[in-house]
Scaffold this active site. Sequence first.
Site, PDB file in Angstrom:
ATOM      1  N   ASP A 184      47.115 -74.052  24.235  1.00 19.95           N
ATOM      2  CA  ASP A 184      47.083 -72.872  25.107  1.00 19.95           C
ATOM      3  C   ASP A 184      48.201 -71.887  24.757  1.00 19.95           C
ATOM      4  OD1 ASP A 184      46.035 -71.335  27.122  1.00 19.95           O
ATOM      5  OD2 ASP A 184      47.120 -72.362  28.733  1.00 19.95           O
ATOM      6  N   GLY A 185      47.954 -70.622  25.048  1.00 21.87           N
ATOM      7  CA  GLY A 185      48.996 -69.604  24.939  1.00 21.87           C
ATOM      8  C   GLY A 185      48.856 -68.629  23.778  1.00 21.87           C
ATOM      9  N   TRP A 200      51.059 -65.146  23.468  1.00 18.77           N
ATOM     10  CA  TRP A 200      51.913 -65.057  22.255  1.00 18.77           C
ATOM     11  C   TRP A 200      51.657 -63.728  21.556  1.00 18.77           C
ATOM     12  CZ3 TRP A 200      51.106 -64.706  16.938  1.00 18.77           C
ATOM     13  CH2 TRP A 200      52.160 -65.100  16.112  1.00 18.77           C
ATOM     14  N   ARG A 245      44.801 -60.154  21.325  1.00 15.21           N
ATOM     15  CA  ARG A 245      44.690 -61.599  21.565  1.00 15.21           C
ATOM     16  C   ARG A 245      44.198 -62.368  20.330  1.00 15.21           C
ATOM     17  NH1 ARG A 245      44.672 -63.509  26.607  1.00 15.21           N
ATOM     18  NH2 ARG A 245      43.290 -65.181  25.953  1.00 15.21           N
ATOM     19  N   HIS A 257      45.079 -66.049  18.159  1.00 12.88           N
ATOM     20  CA  HIS A 257      44.163 -67.127  17.746  1.00 12.88           C
ATOM     21  C   HIS A 257      44.293 -67.389  16.245  1.00 12.88           C
ATOM     22  CE1 HIS A 257      42.601 -67.160  21.717  1.00 12.88           C
ATOM     23  NE2 HIS A 257      41.904 -66.038  21.634  1.00 12.88           N
ATOM     24  N   SER A 288      36.551 -73.913  25.706  1.00 11.87           N
ATOM     25  CA  SER A 288      35.972 -74.596  26.867  1.00 11.87           C
ATOM     26  C   SER A 288      34.651 -73.946  27.268  1.00 11.87           C
ATOM     27  CB  SER A 288      36.941 -74.541  28.051  1.00 11.87           C
ATOM     28  OG  SER A 288      36.969 -73.231  28.592  1.00 11.87           O
ATOM     29  N   GLU A 306      34.072 -72.742  30.028  1.00 11.50           N
ATOM     30  CA  GLU A 306      34.432 -71.539  30.782  1.00 11.50           C
ATOM     31  C   GLU A 306      34.852 -70.384  29.868  1.00 11.50           C
ATOM     32  OE1 GLU A 306      35.473 -74.655  31.588  1.00 11.50           O
ATOM     33  OE2 GLU A 306      34.211 -74.852  33.372  1.00 11.50           O
ATOM     34  N   TRP A 339      33.353 -69.175  27.493  1.00 10.94           N
ATOM     35  CA  TRP A 339      32.213 -68.295  27.171  1.00 10.94           C
ATOM     36  C   TRP A 339      32.241 -67.029  28.018  1.00 10.94           C
ATOM     37  CZ3 TRP A 339      29.910 -68.974  22.795  1.00 10.94           C
ATOM     38  CH2 TRP A 339      29.678 -70.261  22.279  1.00 10.94           C
ATOM     39  N   LEU A 344      42.638 -90.189   9.669  1.00 11.34           N
ATOM     40  CA  LEU A 344      42.657 -89.567  10.997  1.00 11.34           C
ATOM     41  C   LEU A 344      41.265 -89.089  11.422  1.00 11.34           C
ATOM     42  CD1 LEU A 344      44.342 -88.242  13.370  1.00 11.34           C
ATOM     43  CD2 LEU A 344      44.448 -86.198  11.934  1.00 11.34           C
ATOM     44  N   ARG A 362      48.039 -77.729  34.194  1.00  8.30           N
ATOM     45  CA  ARG A 362      46.719 -78.112  34.676  1.00  8.30           C
ATOM     46  C   ARG A 362      45.880 -78.675  33.530  1.00  8.30           C
ATOM     47  NH1 ARG A 362      46.942 -72.424  35.776  1.00  8.30           N
ATOM     48  NH2 ARG A 362      46.110 -71.242  34.023  1.00  8.30           N
ATOM     49  N   ILE A 363      44.748 -79.254  33.922  1.00  7.13           N
ATOM     50  CA  ILE A 363      43.899 -79.957  32.963  1.00  7.13           C
ATOM     51  C   ILE A 363      42.778 -79.041  32.440  1.00  7.13           C
ATOM     52  CG2 ILE A 363      42.368 -81.981  32.686  1.00  7.13           C
ATOM     53  CD1 ILE A 363      45.181 -82.871  33.193  1.00  7.13           C
TER      54      ILE A 363
HETATM   55  C1  IPE Z   1      41.981 -74.240  28.237  1.00  9.46           C
HETATM   56  O1  IPE Z   1      42.707 -73.072  28.193  1.00  9.46           O
HETATM   57  C2  IPE Z   1      40.944 -74.245  27.164  1.00  9.46           C
HETATM   58  C3  IPE Z   1      41.441 -74.294  25.797  1.00  9.46           C
HETATM   59  C4  IPE Z   1      42.685 -74.369  25.407  1.00  9.46           C
HETATM   60  C5  IPE Z   1      40.424 -74.269  24.797  1.00  9.46           C
HETATM   61  P1  IPE Z   1      42.368 -71.827  29.133  1.00  9.46           P
HETATM   62  O2  IPE Z   1      43.348 -70.774  28.816  1.00  9.46           O
HETATM   63  O3  IPE Z   1      40.933 -71.477  29.012  1.00  9.46           O
HETATM   64  O4  IPE Z   1      42.605 -72.439  30.587  1.00  9.46           O
HETATM   65  P2  IPE Z   1      42.975 -71.721  31.962  1.00  9.46           P
HETATM   66  O5  IPE Z   1      41.964 -70.648  32.183  1.00  9.46           O
HETATM   67  O6  IPE Z   1      44.347 -71.171  31.830  1.00  9.46           O
HETATM   68  O7  IPE Z   1      42.923 -72.813  32.975  1.00  9.46           O
HETATM   69  C1  IPE Z   2      44.156 -70.859  24.014  1.00  7.31           C
HETATM   70  O1  IPE Z   2      44.890 -69.687  24.163  1.00  7.31           O
HETATM   71  C2  IPE Z   2      42.964 -70.700  23.107  1.00  7.31           C
HETATM   72  C3  IPE Z   2      41.672 -70.655  23.806  1.00  7.31           C
HETATM   73  C4  IPE Z   2      41.475 -70.868  25.061  1.00  7.31           C
HETATM   74  C5  IPE Z   2      40.514 -70.359  22.982  1.00  7.31           C
HETATM   75  P1  IPE Z   2      44.494 -68.608  25.246  1.00  7.31           P
HETATM   76  O2  IPE Z   2      43.532 -67.654  24.625  1.00  7.31           O
HETATM   77  O3  IPE Z   2      44.018 -69.250  26.498  1.00  7.31           O
HETATM   78  O4  IPE Z   2      45.872 -67.882  25.477  1.00  7.31           O
HETATM   79  P2  IPE Z   2      46.498 -67.450  26.880  1.00  7.31           P
HETATM   80  O5  IPE Z   2      46.493 -68.653  27.767  1.00  7.31           O
HETATM   81  O6  IPE Z   2      45.643 -66.346  27.425  1.00  7.31           O
HETATM   82  O7  IPE Z   2      47.871 -66.998  26.541  1.00  7.31           O
HETATM   83 MG    MG Z   3      44.952 -69.907  28.170  1.00  8.65          MG
END
Ligand code: IPE
Ligand code: IPE
Ligand code: MG
Length: 250
Positions: A22-23, A27, A35, A39, A67, A69, A71, A133, A196-197
């Site tokens: 995440d992040g 970043w 964004r 990635h 995830s 979500e 989409w 792996l 969170r999960i």
């Molecule tokens: C979780 O991250 C999904 C992935 C890292 C692929 P999200 O950025 O989608 O999760 P939320 O929305 O912060 O919970």
């Molecule tokens: C995780 O980074 C990658 C995916 C969910 C695809 P984010 O895109 O969720 O980055 P933030 O959480 O918005 O910073």
């Molecule tokens: Mg995120």
Amino acid sequence: MSDLLPQIDKERLPRHIAIIMDGNGRWAKEQGQDRLFGHYHGVESVRDIVEGCAELGIGYLTLYAFSTENWDRPQYEVVGLMELLVSTIRNEVESLQKNNIRLHVIGDLTMLPEYARKELGEALEITKNNTGLNLIMALSYSGRWELLNAVKNIAWEVKNGKLNVDEIDQNTLQHYLCTSGFPDPELMIRTSGEYRISNFLLYQLAYAELYFTNVRWPDFRKHNLYEALIDYQNRERRFGKTSEQLAPVQ
Ligand code: IPE
Ligand code: IPE
Ligand code: MG
């Protein structure tokens, strides 16, 4: 070499590490970039962490890449992520082969565009005999989707007389999850300071040790992984028992 590496007990490594990467978006934003820029840089972290896990002899690494979500994100980001997925797989499959890494995918692949499914299918086929792996990409994945899918499939088996309700146990359920064949993760890492999960491996994480770090995914490197492993090795995994029960008999 990282000075943290010698601190890791090679005899007590988790068999399976799962990571919520995440992040990326934040970043990128912090640098005034789009964004998608985050990635793209996230792929470098994937490369480093896959290499780090392979070097340590970790058996399974599951990466949450997209995830169910996700989409619902803006169309340009979804398309950008799909294109990045395809180009990354195309570029990396040779190195997976060279390092004896077997690729797996979990998630609702019917949601993926045809070109992405095709590229993935080829990479799965090419790496299927590798014995090092196991790299499991969670794509278009969510724990609730997976559980719902399992329940539906079990119901069909019962309806068709192939399964007896009285015989359904935890092993049956496990068999219908998309992770059947993989051990449950012992360590789950989430980057970027969210606690969170987010619908990741809801069933399989029942007894995982959870590790959260503020480091954004594009900055996450082997030494961050080593920090997580050292933290993990300092925990007492009790599985409902007491400390005394776990102490070796004198
Ligand atoms: C979780 O991250 C999904 C992935 C890292 C692929 P999200 O950025 O989608 O999760 P939320 O929305 O912060 O919970
Ligand atoms: C995780 O980074 C990658 C995916 C969910 C695809 P984010 O895109 O969720 O980055 P933030 O959480 O918005 O910073
Ligand atoms: Mg995120």
